[in-house]
Design a protein around this motif. Structure first.
Motif: not given
Length: 490
Positions: A279-289, A315-324
């Protein structure tokens, strides 16, 4: 895409320049059809007594159409409109490719592993030209001295005034058209640069997009990204016009141009495990995964610098990620032994379990800011659900799904991918929600020397665990003293 409806297994295609037409065979529907070169005036030329129509050829001088039929083991000929049909060659075991050269018909044969020919006018004087050829497919005659060009080509001068495709419909008329997924403007000459609204999705060795603009067919177009082997996670930064993706076989997070897939650049290479979610923080350009091998959630600058582990315990099997990003919060799923949906600030603090009951394999995850709800797909329980940010007011939106995976929600739109149906499904509409905005990190990196990570109270300055130049992403403020780490409230 000119024509797609009613096709099952289209095979050969030839052009008739004299009539500005295209002809094609379809061995799934057992027909030979034609249309003008812009796809209009489609009609069946041969629709009876066909088995497996393979190769086609046009006799321009004689105004004839020829085809090979592997089921009837014949090569036949007719006028260009399908009339005066007759058998030219019979008893050829499995004809496939077909071509003409100076009064003779040449064809490839799968069973005899040979190239044979006969006289075009009579079908006599049959001979084998080459034999002992395995894996034979198509064949074309090339005459360097000949020319099949039109005497008059309406597209020959300045491409007919078309910005992209000029398609002849006669010796004096033409139609301007656009690449798949792009609209033709009201002047009927120029195409837009790209779709206004589109979906982008991963298919293991492909990244594709499909336009959602009104009036365009829903036909996927491949974004040509080089050297991908097993892509799973994808996200976009619209302002930067960039696509980010994870390749789990190459242990890679990479960046490419959003629309054409060019300028591929590794962001993180080798030093990651199985990255299912990005997931991309589109305000700052940081990338999360998320990393399902290391059981972590991490962040870095889009340059790959300033990498930091945000979440690791439990955490065991982290998968999806969503940012606001405007609120400085994020949600993530874990489909391991104790499946759950969690919440935290985007700096990794204030971590809270939102949902940990009635879950199987929570896969896709999305945030709807307007309703302050989260949505997720569950492949084990075969449904799509929603709740508020606190896990309350939980509702099943769609049930009896097959194997839902990726998910996006925009306003009232829900769009998800499914592994079993091999399709993209949707409810309502899709609109983009990467709106321009700001948060506490937007101005001068929040006063931080390295990573500035937003949260609902403001921001926190964090010191990464990897190389992190103090001057990044066109930021001009350079600190020479100790970074002002700690929490910075607005």
């Amino acid at each position: 895409v000119l024509i797609s409806d009613g096709m099952k297994n289209p095979r050969s295609i030839v052009l008739s320049h004299q009539t500005s037409s295209i002809y094609w065979s379809d061995w799934g529907t057992s027909v030979i059809e034609r249309a003008l070169m812009d796809g209009s005036r489609r009609t069946v030329v041969i629709g009876t007594d066909l088995g497996w129509p393979n190769g086609l050829a046009i006799d321009g001088r004689g105004g004839q159409l020829l085809w090979a039929d592997a089921l009837s083991r014949r090569i036949e000929v007719s006028r260009l409109d399908g009339s005066r049909r007759r058998v030219l060659v019979s008893g050829t075991p499995h004809p496939y490719g077909l071509t003409l050269y100076r009064g003779r018909v040449y064809w490839t044969d799968w069973d005899t592993h040979s190239i044979a020919s006969v006289d075009l006018a009579t079908g006599n004087n049959r001979r084998v030209e080459l034999s002992n050829l395995t894996d034979l497919m198509d064949i074309k005659a090339v005459d360097g001295l000949g020319s099949t060009a039109l005497t008059r080509d309406p597209c020959s001068v300045s491409n007919g005034g078309c910005s992209h495709l000029c398609l002849p419909t006669s010796e004096t008329s033409f139609t301007c058209d656009c690449p798949t997924g792009v609209q033709l403007s009201v002047d009927r000459r120029n195409c837009s640069d790209r779709p206004q609204t589109y979906l982008i999705f991963s298919r293991k060795t492909l990244i594709q997009r499909v336009s959602l603009d009104e009036g365009l067919p829903r036909i996927p177009v491949t974004v040509v990204v080089s050297n991908i082997t097993n892509v799973i996670g994808i996200d976009v930064d619209i302002a930067a016009d960039k696509l980010y993706y994870s390749d789990v076989r190459q242990r890679l997070i990479a960046e490419a141009n959003l629309y054409d897939g060019n300028d591929v650049r590794p962001v993180i290479q080798g030093d990651v495990g199985i990255v299912d979610g990005i997931a991309v923080d589109w305000l700052l350009g940081n990338i999360y995964w998320t990393d399902a091998t290391r059981n972590t959630i991490e962040v870095a600058k889009r340059s790959g610098d300033c990498r930091l582990v945000l979440v690791t315990l439990g955490l065991d099997e982290p998968r999806a990620l969503a940012l606001l990003p405007s609120e400085g919060i994020m949600f993530f799923t874990d489909w391991g032994n104790r499946p759950k949906v969690e919440f935290s600030y985007m700096d990794g603090t204030h971590r809270t379990v939102v949902i940990d009951t009635g879950l199987g394999w929570p896969n896709g995850l999305a945030i709807d800011k307007s309703s302050q709800r989260i949505f997720w797909t569950d492949a084990k329980l075969h449904k799509l659900e929603t709740s508020d940010y606190h896990g309350n007011h939980r509702v099943t939106i769609v049930s009896n799904l097959d194997h839902p995976y990726g998910l996006v929600v925009r306003d009232s739109a829900l769009v998800w991918t499914d592994w079993t149906t091999k399709a993209v499904h949707s409810v309502d509409k899709y609109t983009d929600t990467q709106k321009p905005g700001s948060n506490a990190c937007s101005d001068n990196n929040g006063g931080c020397r390295y990573l500035c990570l937003p949260n609902p109270n403001g921001s926190s300055c964090r010191t990464p665990s990897t190389r992190c130049p103090a001057k990044l992403d066109n930021q001009t403020k350079i600190f020479s003293s100790k970074p002002p780490d700690g929490t910075k409230h607005t």
